[in-house]
Scaffold this active site. Structure first.
Site, PDB file in Angstrom:
ATOM      1  N   GLU B  61      19.221  46.716  33.013  1.00 45.56           N
ATOM      2  CA  GLU B  61      19.545  45.497  32.260  1.00 45.56           C
ATOM      3  C   GLU B  61      18.695  44.302  32.673  1.00 45.56           C
ATOM      4  O   GLU B  61      18.311  43.486  31.833  1.00 45.56           O
ATOM      5  CB  GLU B  61      21.027  45.141  32.411  1.00 45.56           C
ATOM      6  CG  GLU B  61      21.972  46.071  31.666  1.00 45.56           C
ATOM      7  CD  GLU B  61      22.379  47.279  32.478  1.00 45.56           C
ATOM      8  OE1 GLU B  61      21.810  47.500  33.573  1.00 45.56           O
ATOM      9  OE2 GLU B  61      23.278  48.010  32.042  1.00 45.56           O
ATOM     10  N   HIS B 130      35.025  46.929  31.861  1.00 40.78           N
ATOM     11  CA  HIS B 130      34.654  47.287  30.491  1.00 40.78           C
ATOM     12  C   HIS B 130      35.424  46.448  29.473  1.00 40.78           C
ATOM     13  O   HIS B 130      35.600  46.867  28.347  1.00 40.78           O
ATOM     14  CB  HIS B 130      34.927  48.775  30.224  1.00 40.78           C
ATOM     15  CG  HIS B 130      33.776  49.664  30.570  1.00 40.78           C
ATOM     16  ND1 HIS B 130      33.180  49.659  31.798  1.00 40.78           N
ATOM     17  CD2 HIS B 130      33.101  50.601  29.834  1.00 40.78           C
ATOM     18  CE1 HIS B 130      32.203  50.557  31.811  1.00 40.78           C
ATOM     19  NE2 HIS B 130      32.132  51.133  30.641  1.00 40.78           N
TER      20      HIS B 130
END
Lengths: 335, 329
Positions: B61, B130
């Site tokens: 990322e 999440h």
């Protein structure tokens, strides 16, 4: 301004005399500019922003950038003066930026660590270690998508080899065969820490092996070697052959930040500094040019005088320029 | 032509139109070529635009975010996607230190035309890594814009607007909205960044909300109307810049402000709106501000805990009723 006499073209080097003399002048501009800045950093300092001097490392920026076109991108670090000047950035705008003036290359918003000259392919330098490495990969991605044969160069220090994003970037660049050249300026110190105290393996060039990418270590104080090695890698990248990692061994004459040599801090010995100063990239190249019959004493003096004038004019320009208006503070957060 | 399509199809349609009309546009991110990608939002893009422009990335990322910023600096218009907002922490350096600062730090020379499309995907016992809704974190950083579409119409219009904006825009959608249908024009259009919308008109209470919480706010307002409480619902749509004009007009009219936000309460969007009311409409307020947001805890997994953690329309309505009851006469 009086032009120096045309050099005699008797050199035995395969590199054109104009290129060699251009690199000599370019290194001298970096050196003399920073020596003048170092004087002005001494108490009481005219310059407030943190300044990381490149003195002693000039051959790396100059040798690499001598292979580049204006459209190629160079991404730089907190130690950015050399890359900025070698890529074509204007010296007056650089000086004014160090002084925090509105005529600076970043309009007084960046300081020494944040220099930009987009018109010369220098989109900006970052003070976050390894921060611009993925940016260079992205610029290379843009060139590749547009099927242009430009390249992007990421300059970074040995300290950046401690950052995860360095490895992520090598991987992505190799995976997509992007036209990006990773230039590690290994000046043996990551701020105060010797490279051996940071890296389990100090052979930074060998990290390239893991990513199926060519990696070499060269004498970063030899501008001709840097020029040739970077030239090979850049030519290959232009042909779509992918990235390369070049580790240039060099040495930071002054401390991590500021004008001092910091020998009193106990971080390195005078012997170490002296030995690297005898390997001065400019003095050695000057001797090489003289031995090749490419430069005479009179020509050397002429170049030196011209650069002195340029540096003096740049600093005078910076000092005379206005500071930004405080009403400007909120301008330009967004386009 | 306008027809009813789902929120996720509206996003997919905007992506097709952007890549079709702008040769500089790229879609970059983890899994964008996967056929089962988040709600099928990237369906058909790889087939139509190929791997040069629809770029599936390794799980890196920090680097891939930086590469998108670098591509933007080199003249491209990337849309970078995070399938979960939680994964953005790895990319914070490139967003906060680089993309956000670039235009200002270099004296307005180079902008970063970049859309960071990121998905809140909470619930389903997915727990703390999440489920996060980080709109406040990004809105705090100068140089980033933040939008949160709550309807299919806004999802498409704000994606087009974000792409055309020329600055780094954090475009936050919510998986819980993906199957909601709305009237959506087929042709490209924009919803202006920085403009909210009044979803329900009312006179007793201003209820400001965003994204999924805006839908819940509308439900709550309808329920409260049964009890004779008139609630004006403002869907913020943009978190930064905030539509302060619309908010202040409504607050001055109703004299009461409730905020329903899907992020954490402390130092969040609800705190910012409360501060706006205190600074700009203090003399118009008839009651203290009420904030309905997530408690200051990480998201839990177990369904019973989730039920307590995420406020729904009933909670919004009952909290407003209790709050009005407490109000000093």
């Amino acid at each position: 301004m009086k032009q120096a006499a045309k050099p005699r073209r008797t050199g035995r080097s395969d590199v054109a005399p104009d290129v060699l003399l251009g690199m000599y002048r370019s290194m001298l501009r970096l050196r003399k500019f920073e020596e003048a800045i170092a004087e002005r950093l001494k108490t009481p300092s005219e310059i407030v922003c943190p300044v990381h001097l490149y003195t002693g490392e000039e051959a790396v920026a100059v040798g690499v950038c001598a292979n580049l076109r204006k459209e190629d991108f160079v991404f730089s670090t907190h130690r950015s003066h050399g890359h900025y000047l070698a890529k074509g950035g204007d010296m007056k705008s650089l000086a004014a930026e160090l002084y925090g003036k509105t005529t600076g290359c970043s309009h007084g918003r960046g300081g020494s660590m944040h220099l930009a000259a987009p018109e010369y392919g220098l989109p900006g330098s970052s003070a976050i270690v390894a921060g611009t490495i993925p940016l260079a990969v992205g610029a290379a991605l843009a060139f590749s998508v547009r099927k242009e044969d430009n390249v992007a160069v990421a300059f970074f220090g040995d300290g950046a080899a401690n950052e995860g994003v360095f490895y992520e970037s090598l991987n992505l660049a190799a995976l997509r065969k992007l036209p990006v050249i990773f230039i590690c300026e290994n000046n043996l110190y990551s701020t105060h820490m010797p490279v051996a105290s940071c890296l389990a393996s100090t052979e930074i060039y060998r990290k390239a092996e893991s990513f199926c990418m060519p990696g070499v270590r060269i004498d970063g104080n030899n501008v001709l070697k840097v020029f040739r090695e970077a030239g090979r890698a850049i030519a290959a990248a232009r042909l779509g052959e992918g990235p390369a990692l070049i580790e240039c061994l060099t040495y930071r004459w002054r401390g991590h930040v500021g004008p001092n040599y910091d020998l009193d801090k106990g971080l390195r010995s005078k012997e170490e500094l002296d030995s690297w100063m005898t390997r001065c990239p400019i003095k050695n190249f000057e001797e090489f040019l003289a031995a090749q019959g490419l430069i005479s004493t009179a020509e050397k003096e002429a170049v030196s005088r011209e650069v002195d004038v340029e540096v003096a004019e740049a600093i005078a320009f910076a000092r005379a320029s206005p500071y930004p208006d405080s009403a400007e503070i909120t301008r330009g957060v967004f386009r | 032509m306008t027809r009813k399509i789902t929120y996720v199809r509206a996003i997919n349609e905007a992506l097709h139109q952007i890549l079709e009309s702008d040769p500089k546009a790229l879609l970059i991110g983890q899994g964008v070529t996967s056929p089962w990608y988040v709600g099928a939002s990237t369906l058909g893009l790889i087939q139509k635009f190929g791997p040069e422009r629809v770029i599936d990335t390794p799980v890196s990322e920090n680097c891939t975010m930086g590469a998108a910023v670098g591509a933007a600096l080199a003249g491209m218009h990337p849309i970078f996607v995070f399938p979960r907002m939680d994964f953005m922490y790895y990319a914070l350096d490139q967003l906060a230190n680089h993309a956000a600062n670039w235009h200002y730090m270099f004296g307005r020379q180079l902008g970063v035309p970049l859309v960071v499309w990121t998905i809140i995907n909470r619930g389903g016992e997915q727990a703390a890594q999440h489920s996060q809704a980080l709109q406040a974190l990004f809105a705090h950083i100068p140089g980033l814009k933040v939008v949160m579409p709550g309807t299919a119409y806004d999802a498409k219009g704000l994606l087009h607007a974000s792409h055309q904006d020329g600055n780094p825009v954090i475009y936050i959608d919510e998986r819980w909205l993906y199957q909601n249908e709305d009237d959506v024009p087929e042709e490209p259009y924009t919803v202006p960044i920085g403009k909210g919308v009044v979803r329900e008109k009312g006179s007793d209470v201003t209820l400001a909300a965003n994204s999924y919480m805006a839908l819940k706010a509308i439900e709550a307002a309808k329920a409260l109307a049964q009890d004779g409480i008139s609630v004006e619902v403002i869907d913020l749509r943009s978190i930064k810049p905030l539509d302060e004009t619309m908010l202040l007009k409504s607050i001055k009219k109703t004299g009461r402000l409730v905020i329903a936000d899907g992020g954490w309460k402390s130092f969040g969007v609800s705190a910012e709106l409360a501060a706006l009311a205190a600074e700009e409409a203090f003399n118009h307020l008839k009651a203290p501000v009420l904030r309905i947001a997530l408690p200051d805890t990480p998201a839990p997994a177990s369904r019973t805990l989730e039920k307590t953690y995420y406020p729904d329309a009933n909670r919004i309505a009952s909290e407003i009723k209790a709050w009005l009851h407490k109000e000093p006469k």
